[in-house]
Design a protein around this motif. Structure first.
Motif: not given
Ligand SMILES: Cc1cc2nc3c(=O)[nH]c(=O)nc-3n(C[C@H](O)[C@H](O)[C@H](O)COP(=O)(O)O)c2cc1C
Length: 365
Positions: A173-178, A24-29
């Motif tokens: 290879w972190r696809e969420r970050n990509l 809840e506290r952090l931005s989605p990224e």
């Protein structure tokens, strides 16, 4: 049972809730950076599945007094077999970052591993809890001169051991970050390189992760580089018997069985599944830490029963920090300790150090 929580209000009551509040506290990224893994996140899921596949062999009417969770790692006393992980970019989760983590560690009697890629320098983190025992983490690759300078700084700042992350020759290879086009501000990972501008910092970390130039080291090069210090060192990221033997032959005093929380090589096995192989390769005397997937006190008990000296918490510590700062990390550590005490009592064991493989069994399906 009453839990004596720190006086500061903490917005969660369980370790699971720490993750919900952090989200809840952090931005989605930033949440995706904290929570995510590599590739399809198969290894990330496998880490949890492996903990869930073990059951306790509960014994009753043991007549034992209240159990003890106290133990030690490399001669450093621990109130329970838990250390906090070197997680970099810590200023994304709380403005105090690892400074808050080491203060919480000291208050709760555990040891913190302080990251090279942290928001604050290793000297600043040491100053936040000067009397605490701490371990410094480094990436053993890239420029040898920079590495030697870091060894001197670690010694001068009073660290007790060095944790070398050997499973990170490049980022996973972190696809969420990509997908999020997540770009870490070099300043949140550049605390150890003060005075450098952002392009300089990109150079430091670019060089660190440059596979072609100064590149990935061999065990021989690592052993050679570490002959320059008297401090004991730990190899973090061991998953096979072969690498366990190579690391100890190169001079490692202890190992971390880890797949980096599923953040590096997707398809690597669960850390817990590899613990018996690594323990079998090095024998009973070598101290072994385990990380990847620890989410509650019962997980700590399972890992110790299967051969770990202690565990490291990564995302759980980062989420606690994001959810409640220093007090949040303290609460998570207390919850872990109280839950271990409850589990050990129900298991009929007098001490966490008495546990063996007979305390657990594979779930029957
Ligand atoms: C946000 C974040 C940053 C991390 N940064 C580092 C790092 O700089 N160096 C390192 O050795 N491990 C790093 N790790 C990995 C942790 O040290 C640890 O191996 C992992 O989180 C354990 O798995 P768990 O998150 O399931 O507990 C990081 C983990 C997270 C979640």
């Amino acid at each position: 049972m009453t839990l004596e929580h720190p006086a500061v209000a903490v917005p969660f009551e369980t370790t699971g809730e720490a993750f919900a509040v952090a989200r809840e506290r952090l931005s989605p990224e930033v949440w995706d950076f904290l929570d995510g893994g590599a590739g399809d996140e198969a290894t990330l899921r496998e880490n949890r599945a492996e903990f869930e596949a073990w059951r306790f062999r509960q014994r009753v009417m043991s007549g034992l007094p209240s159990p003890s969770t106290a133990t030690s790692f490399l001669g450093m006393p621990l109130s329970m077999p838990v250390l906090t992980a070197p997680f970099g970019a810590d200023g994304l989760f709380d403005p105090e970052g690892q400074r808050a983590v080491v203060r919480a560690d000291r208050a709760e009697g555990v040891v913190g591993i302080v990251p090279e890629a942290g928001t604050y320098s290793l000297e600043q983190v040491a100053a936040a809890a000067p009397e605490a025992a701490r371990i410094a983490q480094l990436h053993p690759m890239g420029d040898r001169r920079n590495f030697r300078t870091m060894l001197r700084r670690i010694e001068d700042a009073g660290y007790r051991a060095i944790c070398l992350t050997v499973d990170c020759p490049t980022g996973g290879w972190r696809e969420r970050n990509l997908r999020n086009r997540f770009d870490i501000d070099p300043r949140v990972v550049g605390g150890n390189y003060p005075g450098r501008g952002s392009s300089d910092l990109s150079d430091v970390f670019g060089q660190l992760f440059d596979r072609n130039e100064a590149g990935v080291w061999s065990w021989g090069e690592l052993s050679d580089a570490m002959s320059d210090t008297q401090l004991p060192w730990i190899a973090k990221g061991i998953l096979t018997a072969e690498d366990a033997v190579a690391a100890t032959s190169a001079g490692a005093s202890a190992l971390v069985v880890s797949n980096h929380g599923g953040r590096q090589l997707d398809g690597a096995p669960a850390s817990l599944a590899q613990l018996p192989e690594v323990r079998g390769a090095v024998g009973p005397e070598t101290e072994i830490l385990l990380d990847s997937g620890i989410r509650r006190g019962a997980d700590v008990v399972k890992a110790v029963a299967l051969g770990a000296t202690a565990v490291i918490i990564g995302r759980l510590a980062a989420a606690a920090l994001a959810a409640g700062g220093e007090a949040g990390v303290r609460r998570v550590l207390r919850l872990l300790r109280e839950e271990q005490t409850t589990v050990l009592t129900l298991l009929g064991r007098g001490s966490i150090t008495d546990l063996g493989a007979d305390a657990v069994m594979r779930a029957q399906r």
